[in-house]
Design an enzyme around this catalytic site. Structure first.
Site, mmCIF file in Angstrom:
data_model
loop_
_atom_site.group_PDB
_atom_site.id
_atom_site.type_symbol
_atom_site.label_atom_id
_atom_site.label_comp_id
_atom_site.label_asym_id
_atom_site.label_seq_id
_atom_site.Cartn_x
_atom_site.Cartn_y
_atom_site.Cartn_z
ATOM 1 N N ARG A 77 0.819 -1.217 0.000
ATOM 2 C CA ARG A 77 0.000 0.000 0.000
ATOM 3 C C ARG A 77 0.857 1.274 0.000
ATOM 4 O O ARG A 77 0.371 2.366 -0.288
ATOM 5 C CB ARG A 77 -0.967 -0.038 1.186
ATOM 6 C CG ARG A 77 -2.218 0.716 0.939
ATOM 7 C CD ARG A 77 -3.463 0.316 1.746
ATOM 8 N NE ARG A 77 -3.295 -0.523 2.890
ATOM 9 C CZ ARG A 77 -2.854 -0.128 4.099
ATOM 10 N NH1 ARG A 77 -2.537 1.133 4.296
ATOM 11 N NH2 ARG A 77 -2.753 -0.988 5.083
ATOM 12 N N TYR A 131 -17.187 13.949 -17.028
ATOM 13 C CA TYR A 131 -17.594 12.545 -17.013
ATOM 14 C C TYR A 131 -18.727 12.382 -15.986
ATOM 15 O O TYR A 131 -18.682 13.000 -14.908
ATOM 16 C CB TYR A 131 -16.382 11.691 -16.640
ATOM 17 C CG TYR A 131 -16.717 10.261 -16.366
ATOM 18 C CD1 TYR A 131 -17.219 9.442 -17.374
ATOM 19 C CD2 TYR A 131 -16.555 9.703 -15.096
ATOM 20 C CE1 TYR A 131 -17.547 8.123 -17.118
ATOM 21 C CE2 TYR A 131 -16.873 8.388 -14.836
ATOM 22 C CZ TYR A 131 -17.373 7.603 -15.850
ATOM 23 O OH TYR A 131 -17.695 6.304 -15.591
ATOM 24 N N ASP A 196 -8.786 16.923 -16.655
ATOM 25 C CA ASP A 196 -8.952 15.508 -16.989
ATOM 26 C C ASP A 196 -8.559 15.359 -18.456
ATOM 27 O O ASP A 196 -9.223 15.893 -19.344
ATOM 28 C CB ASP A 196 -10.405 15.093 -16.737
ATOM 29 C CG ASP A 196 -10.635 13.595 -16.952
ATOM 30 O OD1 ASP A 196 -9.978 13.019 -17.846
ATOM 31 O OD2 ASP A 196 -11.494 13.020 -16.256
ATOM 32 N N LYS A 221 -8.945 3.796 -20.002
ATOM 33 C CA LYS A 221 -9.295 4.126 -21.380
ATOM 34 C C LYS A 221 -8.058 3.994 -22.278
ATOM 35 O O LYS A 221 -7.575 2.904 -22.478
ATOM 36 C CB LYS A 221 -9.914 5.532 -21.412
ATOM 37 C CG LYS A 221 -10.947 5.781 -20.291
ATOM 38 C CD LYS A 221 -12.201 4.945 -20.407
ATOM 39 C CE LYS A 221 -13.132 5.007 -19.194
ATOM 40 N NZ LYS A 221 -13.517 6.315 -18.726
HETATM 41 C C1 PLP Z 1 -14.087 6.863 -17.470
HETATM 42 C C2 PLP Z 1 -13.735 8.240 -17.082
HETATM 43 C C3 PLP Z 1 -13.442 8.571 -15.754
HETATM 44 C C4 PLP Z 1 -13.562 7.562 -14.633
HETATM 45 O O1 PLP Z 1 -12.590 6.576 -14.737
HETATM 46 P P1 PLP Z 1 -12.756 5.061 -14.196
HETATM 47 O O2 PLP Z 1 -11.461 4.450 -14.560
HETATM 48 O O3 PLP Z 1 -13.943 4.487 -14.895
HETATM 49 O O4 PLP Z 1 -12.968 5.161 -12.733
HETATM 50 C C5 PLP Z 1 -13.036 9.862 -15.473
HETATM 51 N N1 PLP Z 1 -12.950 10.793 -16.435
HETATM 52 C C6 PLP Z 1 -13.224 10.511 -17.734
HETATM 53 C C7 PLP Z 1 -13.114 11.592 -18.761
HETATM 54 C C8 PLP Z 1 -13.635 9.237 -18.097
HETATM 55 O O5 PLP Z 1 -13.934 8.984 -19.370
#
Ligand code: PLP
Length: 412
Positions: A77, A131, A196, A221
Site C-alpha cells: 500500500r 464525465y 482531466d 481508457k
Molecule cells: C471513465 C472516465 C473517468 C472515470 O474513470 P474510471 O477508470 O472508470 O474510474 C473519469 N474521467 C473521464 C473523462 C472518463 O472517461
C-alpha cells in the site's frame, strides 16, 4: 543489479527524448543493466527487512513528505515497483515530476478531493460537462466537498478562500467541448487547476504546459488501451504527489501490480494507437458531417479518436443496429465502442444539468478503434439506416463534400 558498469546510464542526465521514444523506454531505463528485457511483475504485498530501526525511519519520512521510500519497498500500500514503472513513464509523457496511480479514475479523483479537503479546502469550482460519475461525485458531495458549477468565464469570480480545486475536462466527455486551458489556469490564480486529459492523452495535449497543476486520467481508457485494465492516475509535481501517496496509503485505492504491468505495456503503443484511431475518427467525422441522417457532429480541434454526433432519428435504433461496433460504455480500446450518454455514461447526472451541459438526448458518443475505416463506416451506415424513417433520404447527398464548417460544428 551490476552497479559496476563503466558506462552507467543515468536517465536524469540524458537529453530530452521525443514522446514516441519515451512511450517505449520510460520506466524501463534500468532493465538492460539488470539483464532484463520485459519489465518484471512484482506481486509481493510485503517485503522482508532485518533492520526495523531503518524501517521506522523510512516510515517517518513517508509520513512527512509522502516520497516513495528509497531502497526496498515496505508494504504494497506504500508503493509497488511495477506500478512505479508505469507512474514514471506516465509522468515523462505528461511532462510532470511525478505521477500517482490508483485502482480507477474515480479512485484517483477521490484522492485529489481528499487531499484538498484534508487541508480545509473543501470547495471545488467545476465546469460542465464532466464525465458522469465525476459530476455525480462533486454534486452529491460524497467526500464532503461543495461544488460551484460555472462557465469558463466565471471561474475567477467563483473562487473562495476555501477553494481547493478547479476541475475541468477538455475535450469533455461526452460532448467533446474544448476549453482554453491557458486562460483557465490564469483565472485560477494560486488554486490548482485539474484537467482531466483522458480523451486527448499526452499524445495530443499536455495540460501542464498550459498551466494545469494536476492532470487526471482514467487509465482504463487509452493508456491501457485494450479494454482489460481498470486504473486511474494523477500526473503532478512531487509535492502534490507526496500528498496523494499518503492519501492512497491511508485509504487503500492502490493499483494492482498486474494492472501496472499492462499499463506500462499499453503506453508503448499509445502514440501509434492514438494517431491511427484519430485519423480514422477524422474520416468518419467527414462522412457523418455530410450525411443527411446526422443533425450535428462534434469533433475537437485537438483531434483524437472520440467522436459525438446527434441523429435526426431515434439514437436507440443506432445502438440496436450496430454489428461490428460494440454497443458499450467506456472508450479508448483497440475496438470501436458506441453508447448513448443520456442513457448510460451520463445517466447519473440530473436531466436538467445534463441538457444544460449540451448533452442532448439525441447525442451518441463513439470511441473509434483500430478497425478499417470502410468497415466502420459500413456498420455506422447500416445502423443509421434504421433511423432513416424521417430522414431526408432523397436529399442531395454528396459524400465528397469538403469539410467546411467542421470546425464550427465542433467543440462548444
Ligand atoms: C471513465 C472516465 C473517468 C472515470 O474513470 P474510471 O477508470 O472508470 O474510474 C473519469 N474521467 C473521464 C473523462 C472518463 O472517461
Amino acid at each position: 543489479m551490476n552497479s559496476a558498469s563503466t558506462h552507467a546510464y543515468d536517465p536524469a542526465r540524458t537529453t530530452p527524448r521525443a514522446l514516441d521514444t519515451e512511450a517505449v523506454h520510460a520506466g524501463r531505463d534500468d532493465l538492460a543493466r539488470q539483464g532484463l528485457h520485459a519489465a518484471p511483475i512484482d506481486l509481493s504485498t510485503t517485503y522482508p527487512s532485518y533492520d526495523s530501526r531503518g524501517e521506522a525511519a523510512r516510515i517517518d519520512t513517508f509520513a512527512v513528505d509522502g516520497a516513495e521510500p528509497e531502497g526496498t519497498p515496505i508494504y504494497g500500500r506504500l508503493g509497488n515497483p511495477t506500478v512505479a514503472r508505469f507512474e514514471t513513464a506516465l509522468a515523462r509523457l505528461e511532462g510532470t515530476e511525478s505521477a500517482v496511480a490508483f485502482a480507477s479514475g474515480m479512485a484517483a479523483l477521490s484522492a485529489v478531493l481528499l487531499a484538498r479537503a484534508s487541508m480545509g479546502l473543501r470547495h471545488v469550482v467545476a465546469v460542465r460537462p464532466l464525465y458522469g460519475c465525476s459530476d455525480h461525485l462533486l454534486t452529491a458531495g460524497l467526500l464532503g466537498s461543495e461544488v460551484t458549477w460555472v462557465d469558463p468565464a466565471g471561474v475567477a469570480d467563483a473562487l473562495r478562500p476555501d477553494t481547493g480545486l478547479v476541475m475541468v475536462e477538455s475535450p469533455a466527455n461526452p460532448t467533446l467541448a474544448e476549453l482554453d486551458l491557458r486562460a483557465l489556469a490564469h483565472s485560477c490564480g494560486s488554486v490548482p487547476l485539474l484537467a482531466d486529459n483522458t480523451f486527448a492523452t499526452p499524445v495530443l495535449q499536455r495540460p501542464v504546459e498550459q498551466g494545469a497543476r494536476l492532470v487526471l486520467h482514467s487509465a482504463t481508457k487509452y493508456l491501457g488501451g485494450h479494454g482489460d485494465v481498470m486504473a486511474g492516475v494523477v500526473a503532478c509535481d512531487e509535492e502534490f504527489a507526496g500528498r496523494l501517496r499518503q492519501i492512497r496509503f491511508a485509504t487503500g485505492g492502490v493499483l494492482h501490480p498486474l494492472a501496472g504491468y499492462l499499463l506500462l505495456r499499453g503506453l508503448a503503443t499509445l502514440p501509434v494507437r492514438v494517431r491511427a484511431a484519430s485519423a480514422t475518427a477524422a474520416e468518419l467525422v467527414r462522412r457523418l458531417d455530410a450525411d443527411p441522417r446526422v443533425a450535428r457532429v462534434h469533433y475537437p480541434r485537438v483531434g483524437g479518436a472520440m467522436i459525438a454526433f446527434e441523429v435526426h432519428g431515434d439514437p436507440h435504433d443506432v445502438i440496436a443496429g450496430v454489428r461490428l461496433i460494440t454497443p458499450a460504455v467506456s472508450l479508448g480500446s483497440v475496438d470501436s465502442l458506441i453508447q448513448h450518454p443520456a442513457s448510460i455514461s451520463h445517466r447519473i447526472v440530473d436531466e436538467t444539468d445534463r441538457r444544460g451541459a449540451g448533452v442532448s438526448d439525441r447525442l451518441l458518443r463513439m470511441s473509434v478503434g483500430l478497425e478499417d475505416v470502410d468497415d466502420l463506416w459500413a456498420d455506422l451506415d447500416g445502423a443509421l439506416g434504421a433511423t432513416a424513417d424521417t430522414a431526408t433520404m432523397g436529399a442531395d447527398v454528396d459524400a465528397e463534400r469538403p469539410v467546411a464548417g467542421l470546425g464550427a460544428a465542433s467543440g462548444r
